[in-house]
Design a protein around this motif. Sequence first.
Motif, PDB file in Angstrom:
ATOM      1  N   HIS A 125      91.336 -52.935  54.461  1.00 14.48           N
ATOM      2  CA  HIS A 125      90.757 -52.815  55.805  1.00 14.48           C
ATOM      3  C   HIS A 125      91.725 -52.035  56.672  1.00 14.48           C
ATOM      4  N   VAL A 126      91.156 -51.232  57.562  1.00 14.42           N
ATOM      5  CA  VAL A 126      91.998 -50.492  58.492  1.00 14.42           C
ATOM      6  C   VAL A 126      91.721 -50.986  59.901  1.00 14.42           C
ATOM      7  N   MET A 127      92.773 -51.320  60.584  1.00 21.11           N
ATOM      8  CA  MET A 127      92.626 -51.806  61.945  1.00 21.11           C
ATOM      9  C   MET A 127      93.103 -50.745  62.927  1.00 21.11           C
ATOM     10  N   LEU A 128      92.334 -50.596  63.986  1.00 17.05           N
ATOM     11  CA  LEU A 128      92.695 -49.646  65.034  1.00 17.05           C
ATOM     12  C   LEU A 128      92.254 -50.244  66.364  1.00 17.05           C
ATOM     13  N   MET A 131      95.692 -52.826  56.843  1.00 18.25           N
ATOM     14  CA  MET A 131      96.627 -51.780  57.242  1.00 18.25           C
ATOM     15  C   MET A 131      96.247 -51.285  58.633  1.00 18.25           C
ATOM     16  N   GLY A 132      97.111 -50.492  59.199  1.00 18.18           N
ATOM     17  CA  GLY A 132      96.832 -49.959  60.532  1.00 18.18           C
ATOM     18  C   GLY A 132      98.123 -49.615  61.221  1.00 18.18           C
ATOM     19  N   PRO A 133      98.051 -48.733  62.208  1.00 21.97           N
ATOM     20  CA  PRO A 133      99.274 -48.334  62.899  1.00 21.97           C
ATOM     21  C   PRO A 133      99.894 -49.493  63.682  1.00 21.97           C
ATOM     22  N   ASN A 134     101.143 -49.305  64.108  1.00 22.86           N
ATOM     23  CA  ASN A 134     101.817 -50.323  64.927  1.00 22.86           C
ATOM     24  C   ASN A 134     100.993 -50.608  66.181  1.00 22.86           C
ATOM     25  N   GLY A 135     100.928 -51.846  66.546  1.00 23.49           N
ATOM     26  CA  GLY A 135     100.243 -52.205  67.789  1.00 23.49           C
ATOM     27  C   GLY A 135      98.725 -52.311  67.653  1.00 23.49           C
ATOM     28  N   SER A 136      98.204 -52.164  66.435  1.00 21.77           N
ATOM     29  CA  SER A 136      96.745 -52.200  66.295  1.00 21.77           C
ATOM     30  C   SER A 136      96.198 -53.633  66.284  1.00 21.77           C
ATOM     31  N   GLY A 137      97.091 -54.624  66.098  1.00 19.66           N
ATOM     32  CA  GLY A 137      96.644 -56.014  66.185  1.00 19.66           C
ATOM     33  C   GLY A 137      96.723 -56.792  64.887  1.00 19.66           C
ATOM     34  N   GLY A 147      92.789 -67.067  48.253  1.00 25.84           N
ATOM     35  CA  GLY A 147      92.399 -65.837  48.928  1.00 25.84           C
ATOM     36  C   GLY A 147      93.631 -65.296  49.631  1.00 25.84           C
ATOM     37  N   VAL A 148      93.883 -63.978  49.521  1.00 27.23           N
ATOM     38  CA  VAL A 148      95.114 -63.420  50.057  1.00 27.23           C
ATOM     39  C   VAL A 148      94.811 -62.285  51.035  1.00 27.23           C
ATOM     40  N   LEU A 149      95.475 -62.325  52.178  1.00 30.20           N
ATOM     41  CA  LEU A 149      95.407 -61.213  53.119  1.00 30.20           C
ATOM     42  C   LEU A 149      96.810 -60.657  53.283  1.00 30.20           C
ATOM     43  N   ILE A 150      96.983 -59.414  52.821  1.00 30.02           N
ATOM     44  CA  ILE A 150      98.320 -58.807  52.864  1.00 30.02           C
ATOM     45  C   ILE A 150      98.362 -57.783  53.989  1.00 30.02           C
ATOM     46  N   ILE A 151      99.209 -58.037  54.964  1.00 28.55           N
ATOM     47  CA  ILE A 151      99.406 -57.070  56.045  1.00 28.55           C
ATOM     48  C   ILE A 151     100.628 -56.250  55.679  1.00 28.55           C
TER      49      ILE A 151
END
Lengths: 441, 270
Positions: B223-226, B36-42, B203-207
Motif C-alpha cells: 500500500h502507498v500512503m500519501l 510505504m510512503g514518503p515521510n510525513g504521509s501518516g 497478519g503482518v503490517l510492515i511499515i
Amino acid sequence: MQTAMPHISMTTLDGFESFLETRHEPDWLTQRRRDAFALYQSLCEVELEPEEYRRIDLRLFRPDSYHLVSQQPESGQASRFSTLMEHRGEFGGSVAHTDGHPVKSHLEPELLEQGVICCDLGEAVCKHEELVKEYLMTRAVLPDADRFAAWHAAFWTGGLFLYVPRHTSIEKPLHSLIGLATAKVADCSHTLVVLEEGAEATLLEETASANEKDAGLHVGAVELIVASEAKLRYVQLQNWNESVFHFAHQCGRVQRDGSLQWTVGSLGSKFSHIHQDVMLDGKGAEAQVNGVAFATGRQKLSFYTSQWHKAAHTHSDLLYKEVVRDRSRMIWRGIIDVAAEAQKTDSYQRNDSLILSNDARVDAIPGLKIEADDVRCTHGATAGQVDEEQILYCMSRGISRDEAMHMIVNGFFQQVFDRIPVEIVRETLSQSVQTKLGFNN
Amino acid sequence: MSLKLKIENLHVRVGETPILKGVNLEIAQGEIHALMGPNGSGKSTLAYALMGHPKYEITEGTISIDGTNINDLDPCERARLGMFLAFQYPVTIPGVKVADFLRLAVSNVRHPERKEGESLISMREFRTELRETMKQLNMDAEFARRYLNDGFSGGEKKRMEILQLAMLKPKFALLDETDSGLDSDAVRVVSEGLAKLSGPEMGVLIITHHERLLEYNKPDFTHVMLAGKIVETGDASLAHELHAHGYAEVRKRHPEEAAQEEEQQQEATV
C-alpha cells in the motif's frame, strides 16, 4: 492485670531525675547523662543548624507529648510486631526491644566463646563496662552535635551492643528489632557496634510498631566503629507506623583499609530526620552507602548525609533512591567533605528521585567541600516523574497501567537493591516496596 | 477461521492537526502487507492509532477485529486481543529485567482476564520457552537478564522487539520501521527473525522505507500512503518499483493528495 506504668517526662528536670532513679548505673554514666541533659536544655534555646534543619518544619512536633516508661512491658510483646526480617533468615544472634526495654536476646554459643558480645546496651553497661565507657558517644555521635543528640545522650535506654574481637568473622547476620507497642511512648535506643581489627559482621536492624495508629517517638543514635581491615555491613530498616516521629544521629567511622557497607531503608514514620555521617579516618578506608526511601500519604522523610574523607586513598560511594507519592515530601541534603590531607580520595554521591503525584515534593541538594587538590569527586541528583511513554509501552504489551507503574517503581529501586549483597535484605526491601505500592489502589 | 483487522474510513488527528484522512485497509491473519510512503504521509500515525496511543485521536471511522469495534479500547486491552506494535523507538525501562517484563506480558496476553497480583505463567515453562525462542533468533541468553533496552544498541533494541513479538505471538503485528537505523547485518537478522515467526496465524503490517525487510518477507499486498490516505494498492512488485524510482510517479498519478502534501509541508515550515 496490668499495672499502670509511671510515665517519665523527657523535657523537665523532675522527669530527668526520676528517670535517673530507675537506672542504677555507674557514676560516670550518670554524670554523662546529667551533662547531656544540661546540654539539651541549653541547646533547646539555640536555633538548630539552618543548613540541616531549615527545610524541616518542626512546629507540629511537641517534645512534651511523649514519655518514657520505667518498666519492662509484659514479656512476649515482641511477638506482636509484624517484623519484616525476623522470621526470614537464620541469625547468629538477636536482640529485641519493646518501648525502650529489652525483651529477649540470644547469641550462638560458638560466638560467645569467640568473645563476641551481642546484647542489650543496658546489660553491656553492667557486664562490659570498660568497653561501653570507652566507645559510647565518645567518638562517633557526640552529645553536643545538636539538641536531639544531647536529648538522646541524656535518656537513652537499651539498644544493641555488638562487639567483635580481632580477626573474628561472623558468618550469619545478627538481628535487632526495636519496637514501639504503647501510645505516646518514646524509644531512645542506641546502637553501638565495635569491630576490632580484621573483624567481620553483618547486622540487620529494623524498627516496627505494634499497631497502625499509636503515636510514638524515636530519638536514636547509631555508632559504627570499624577498625583497621574490619568489614561491617549494617542495615537499618525504619518501618514505624505513620504516626511516629523519628530522629536519629548516625555515624560510622572507618579506620585504615576498613570497609563499611551501610544501607538505610526508610518506609515508615510520620516524620523522620536522619543525620548520617560516614567518616573515613584511615588510609584506604571505604564506605558504600545505600538509601531506599518511599513516602506516601503525608509522610515527610528527611536525610542529611555527609561523606567525610579524612585520610588519603579513601573511597566512598553513596546512592540514595527515593520515591514520593500522594502529598508526601522528601528532603535530602548531601555533602562530600574532603580534608586537605585526603589526597587521592575517590568519592561518589548520587540521589535519584521519582515523583508519582503532582502534590508530592522532593528537595535534593548535593554538595561538595574539597580541600585536597588531587581527588576524584562526582555528585549529582535527578528528579523526575514516570515517563508516560514508558507506561504506554508496557500497556502495548498487555501490562495494565497500574501494573506498569508498579513495575517501573520497582525497577527504579532495583539499581540500589543490586548493590546490597545480603539476599534477605534485598527481598525484604523489594517486598516492602511492593506492599506499600499496593496501598490506596 | 482467520480473523480480520479492518480499518474503515479512519480519520486521526494529533492535537489540532488532522493526519489520517480516511484510511481503509483490511488485514487477514496469514497475510503480509507492506505500507510505504514518503515521510510525513501518516504511516507511523496509523501504527500508533491502531495500538491505541492516546495522543492519536480518532475523529471518524473504525478499527475492528473480526467485526468488534476496538476504537475505545486502551493499548493494554488491544494487546490482550492480539495486537502488537514493534516500536520504531522502543523505550528503556531501567531496573526491569527483560525476562521479568516478558513473563508479565506473556501471562497477560495469554490469559487476557488476568489481573494484577494473580499468578503468572509457570517460571520453568516460561524460561524454557524464552531460552528456545532466543536461540531460534540467534540471541545470547544473557539478554534475558539485562534491563529492558537499558544500554542496548539500536540493533539490539529492534531485536528485542522481535523477541517480544515471538513470545507474545500476536494475531496482528505492526512493524514501524523496524529496519530503520540498522546496518545491513542487523536488518538481515531482524528480517530473518520475522520470516521465522510469521505464518498462517499472524497478519503482518510492515511499515518500511527499505526493500530488505520485504525480500525476506514478501508482501501479499503493498500500500502507498500519501497525505493521510492509502492511494494505491498493489503486490510485491509495487514495493520494488517504489524503492527503485521513489514517489514522483505516485504523486503524478494522485495530484490532489500531492498538493495536500505540499500544503502540509509548507505549514510545517512556517
